[in-house]
Enzyme design. Structure first.
Site, PDB file in Angstrom:
ATOM      1  N   GLU A 460       0.733  -1.171  -0.033  1.00 46.33           N
ATOM      2  CA  GLU A 460       0.244   0.061  -0.159  1.00 46.33           C
ATOM      3  C   GLU A 460       0.830   1.285   0.133  1.00 46.33           C
ATOM      4  O   GLU A 460       1.181   1.619  -1.060  1.00 46.33           O
ATOM      5  CB  GLU A 460      -1.072  -0.038   1.275  1.00 46.33           C
ATOM      6  N   GLU A 733      -2.315   0.503  13.253  1.00 40.03           N
ATOM      7  CA  GLU A 733      -3.466   0.989  12.341  1.00 40.03           C
ATOM      8  C   GLU A 733      -4.711   0.817  13.078  1.00 40.03           C
ATOM      9  O   GLU A 733      -5.712   1.515  13.154  1.00 40.03           O
ATOM     10  CB  GLU A 733      -3.424   0.018  11.018  1.00 40.03           C
TER      11      GLU A 733
END
Ligand code: BGC
Length: 860
Positions: A460, A733
């Protein structure tokens, strides 16, 4: 005696290749008498033997408009500043060399040298390029203007031209291609010289993005653009003609990808390939493409380069049962390993990376497709090697095939990120909170690798707009983030749709994510420039981003339904609210359209304020009217019945922090309901990306500081400190990226290095320590310490545009003592917990007062 220091022209610390022909000038004043500030200043510019001096009235010393004729391309000037402080002139500052970049497309004449025109869609090898040339005499000055389509390193006569890593970084290359200017005078000599390049795919054509990612996003080829200019003793500058000299051959990296890692076979690196006299007759002639195709997109880099910032030695080394050697660097980081290895020719050492361990193994599942494995094959001679064309997010590494025993210093982790100036610090009496702060600092470092990304490890590593939207204030406090943010904002503007649409990540890739814009993400187009104005007094960024900021709010107008609130759009909402099911992280407690509407009000208000700053009263009224309209719709739909939000802490926090309440009483009511919800939730986090950064402010500013402290002090999951108690060294996260039993959250999206939820450190700086800006660029500060939560002391320091501001408080018994230090040019208001306030000027001040709300007992 006062002195002028920290002179800059533009945002970068060096001015070789000044990004703007009229860069803005900044300086600081140190050692001034207490209470003094600059009364006037003089700027002196030497150009072509002439000296031009300009007098400036008043106290301006931050991002001052360039008061001279604009720089011409390549023009060399020397800038100095002096100031009158307390009636006396300082000495002239250290001179700053400010040299023009190439401001006209025609200044480029070198060709784009294409090493590889296309290749199959799999991890591809690197390329070597060399150009041998002769100089009749050693130059008195030489510059290399350098960029690439791919990632590259360059050398002259075998010596690196710079220490930049992963150059030229990632921009939306279809719109912007950044180059840097290197002073290579000392690397050239009379006679034979050679320019050498190693080049790989990087972001340009390597695999990037999730869900399989994309290949060849910007082109099927890789190439470099290097314009070498030398100035002889006669003072004449010539461009060294290299077109006929370029030769290309496959490089020593047999494969190199940002996600995949790099395989380097040292046997493939021909000895002497990068110096004069090497026989390159067997090498190919690369394709040359005219620079004209590219020239309009070329621009000098406005941000600092990415570099190896430090190296870390392992804190633990352990041989595993299968023979692999496991290293723990004690810190989750972005970077690569640097190895010193002595092995027989053909012997391969393989390097595996992971952020965490699970069941005694490297926990690589969260990396998804980012294989993150490097390998080095020996040429039979001792070597020191680190990969050049890849980067990983890791704390642990395993060495496979290490020859013999590992000696001290054989392997270190090279920490890689944009080389930003450290500007902010925080400390307090609670070691867990200090570690939380340190984890945020690391997550910022690890994710400011040329652009602000979500995470540094999995497939990502994208410039997600929502993440930096919430994190920008913290970033601006901790580091000189302006260059990275200003550069990235240019891409935001470049990639904005004709209707003002802002992609959810920038640079944008069509790799399967819904292309609809989302509130709190697209709002980065407004909030980030506004934050740069608020925190650094950067008016220029408001001017430059104005079309982008307004286009976004105009786009929001298209999303308003008949009820005057946002309706029907793709919304990520209060992303990752712990109550949201793992498969739908946007399904939060707070209605996603309430979040979107609140952001519409917020962004419209900020654009109205920006209009006021820029002297555009009609625009100010227009955007305020839009905000009023959406707010009225929000009231009808949600806010007239605040009790209806009782179980939506993010909604209540938005009412308090985004000025959505009708009056102070309603704001207080929202704060009280929020306090109740937070208490009923056992002081565990009940908010996602949107609520988490503002909830402590919402509580503290409505008289519920104790609740804010209780949230901060919580160690049960979900909370900020739960990861700290689990040994985290970066911000995760998910609140539970690692579950209490030590297993990795089964979700497909589980990073251990995302700064977004770390945005709370801005509360630690502004409210806990009490160091908040009260005017753009900290020209004025509000010093308002908030003792509580069992803390016995806290402190914050920030290198503001005017110099370092320091605040430190301590509670002894019922008494609070406060030390404040303000630099010349900054004034402040000190507000003590008992409500007394006092205006302060620059200098050192000490205050004593009742500790007020301070509590001695700890909340844990
Ligand atoms: C990213 C986030 C991002 C989110 C939005 C994730 O995959 O890592 O940080 O903001 O997607 O959809």
């Amino acid at each position: 005696m006062s002195a002028v220091v920290g002179l800059r022209a533009g945002l970068r610390s060096d001015c070789l290749g000044a990004p703007l022909a009229a860069p803005r000038v900044s300086w600081r004043i140190v050692d001034a008498p207490a209470g003094a500030s600059q009364e006037e200043a003089e700027l002196r510019l030497e150009r072509e033997g002439e000296v031009d001096t300009v007098a400036l009235d008043g106290s301006g010393q931050n991002l001052i408009d360039w008061p001279f004729a604009p720089l011409r391309s390549r023009e060399r000037t020397v800038l100095a500043v002096r100031a009158r402080v307390a009636g006396e002139w300082t000495a002239w500052s250290e001179p700053l060399a400010v040299e023009g970049a190439l401001y006209e497309a025609e200044a480029w004449t070198a060709s784009l040298v294409v090493a590889s025109a296309s290749a199959p869609h799999r991890t591809r090898p690197s390329w070597l390029l060399r150009a041998a040339f002769t100089l009749a005499e050693a130059p008195v000055r030489a510059r290399l203007y350098a960029t690439a389509q791919g990632v590259f390193t360059a050398s002259l006569n075998g010596a690196a031209v710079s220490d930049e890593v992963l150059a030229p970084g990632w921009t939306s290359y279809d719109h912007r291609v950044r180059y840097r200017v290197h002073d290579v005078t000392d690397l050239l000599r009379e006679g034979g010289n050679a320019l050498g390049v190693e080049l790989a795919d990087g972001w340009f054509r390597g695999n990037i993005g999730f869900d399989g990612g994309l290949w060849d996003v910007y082109g099927a080829h890789v190439g470099v653009l290097l314009q070498l200019e030398v100035t002889g003793p006669d003072g004449v500058t010539r461009i060294v003609p290299l077109d006929d000299a370029w030769r290309a051959a496959p490089g020593p990296a047999t494969s190199a990808g940002l996600y995949e890692g790099e395989a380097h076979d040292a046997r493939l690196l021909p000895a002497g390939w990068d110096v004069a006299g090497f026989d390159d007759s067997a090498w190919d002639r690369p394709e040359l493409r005219p620079v004209a195709d590219l020239a309009a997109r070329l621009e000098p880099a406005i941000n600092e380069p990415v570099r190896v910032i430090e190296t870390l030695a392992p804190v633990a080394v352990e041989v595993q049962p299968g023979g692999r050697i496991r290293l723990d660097f004690g810190q989750n980081l972005s970077g690569v390993l640097r190895i010193r290895v002595d092995a027989p020719a053909g012997h391969t050492v393989t390097l595996h990376h992971a952020e965490v361990l699970e069941d005694g193994q490297l926990g690589t599942r969260p990396l998804r497709r980012a294989v993150s494995v490097d390998s080095f094959t020996s040429a039979g001679t001792p070597a020191t090697w680190q990969p050049r064309h890849t980067i990983h997010g890791f704390r642990y590494a395993e060495l496979e095939g290490w020859p013999g025993a590992l000696a001290d210093g054989d392997v270190v982790a090279a920490v890689i990120h944009t080389d930003m100036e450290r500007r902010g610090w925080f400390a307090c009496s609670d070691p867990l909170l200090e570690r939380l702060h340190e984890n945020v600092v690391w997550s910022m470092r690890d994710n400011f690798v040329d652009l602000p990304t979500d995470c540094p490890q999995r497939d990502e590593r994208l410039g997600w707009t929502g993440d930096i939207q919430v994190f920008a204030p913290a970033a601006e406090f901790l580091y000189g983030a302006d260059g990275v943010l200003a550069s990235w904002l240019r891409d935001v503007a470049a990639q904005q749709g004709p209707d003002g649409w802002v992609p959810n990540f920038v640079p944008w890739l069509e790799c399967g994510f819904p292309s609809g814009a989302s509130a709190a993400w697209g709002d980065a187009a407004v909030v980030v420039p506004w934050t740069m104005w608020e925190r650094r007094g950067n008016r220029g960024i408001l001017e430059r981003q104005w079309p982008s900021m307004t286009a976004w709010v105009d786009h929001l107008a298209l999303r308003i339904g008949p009820d005057d609130v946002v309706a029907g759009s793709m919304e990520l909402g209060d992303w990752l609210d712990p109550a949201a099911p793992p498969e739908d992280p946007g399904a939060a407690r707070t209605d996603r359209y309430l979040v979107a509407s609140a952001y519409a009000v917020r962004s419209a208000r900020l654009v109205a304020r920006a209009a006021a700053v820029l002297g555009r009263p009609a625009d100010r009224d227009r955007y305020d009217a839009f905000a009023d309209r959406v707010l009225a719709g929000m009231r009808r739909r949600w806010l007239d019945d605040l009790d209806g939000l009782a179980h939506a802490p993010t909604g209540l926090a938005l009412v308090v922090e985004f000025e959505l309440a009708r009056d102070e009483a309603e704001r207080q009511r929202a704060g009280d309901l929020l306090s109740t919800a937070v208490r009923e939730g056992g002081h565990r986090v009940q908010t996602g990306f949107v609520g988490t950064p503002i909830i402590c402010d919402a509580l503290a500013s409505t008289g519920h500081l104790d609740d804010a402290y209780a949230l901060l002090a919580q160690t049960e999951c979900p909370s900020w400190l739960y990861p700290v108690t689990m040994g985290a060294t970066t911000i995760w996260e998910r609140w539970d990226s690692m579950l209490p039993d030590g297993s990795i959250n089964p979700g497909d999206m589980t990073s251990f290095n995302h700064y977004a939820l770390g945005a709370v450190v801005d509360f630690l700086h502004r409210v806990v320590a009490g160091l908040a800006p009260a005017a753009p660029g900290y020209r004025e500060v509000a010093i308002r310490p908030s003792p509580g939560g069992g803390l016995t002391w806290a402190s914050a320091r920030h290198l503001s545009p005017y110099g370092e501001i320091a605040v430190a408080w301590r509670v002894v018994g019922d008494e609070l003592s406060l030390d404040v230090e303000l630099p010349a040019g900054v004034t402040g208001t000190v507000i003590l917990p008992d409500g007394t306030s006092e205006a302060v000027a620059s200098g050192s001040h000490t205050f004593r007062g009742a500790a007020g709300a301070a509590r001695e007992e700890t909340l844990r």
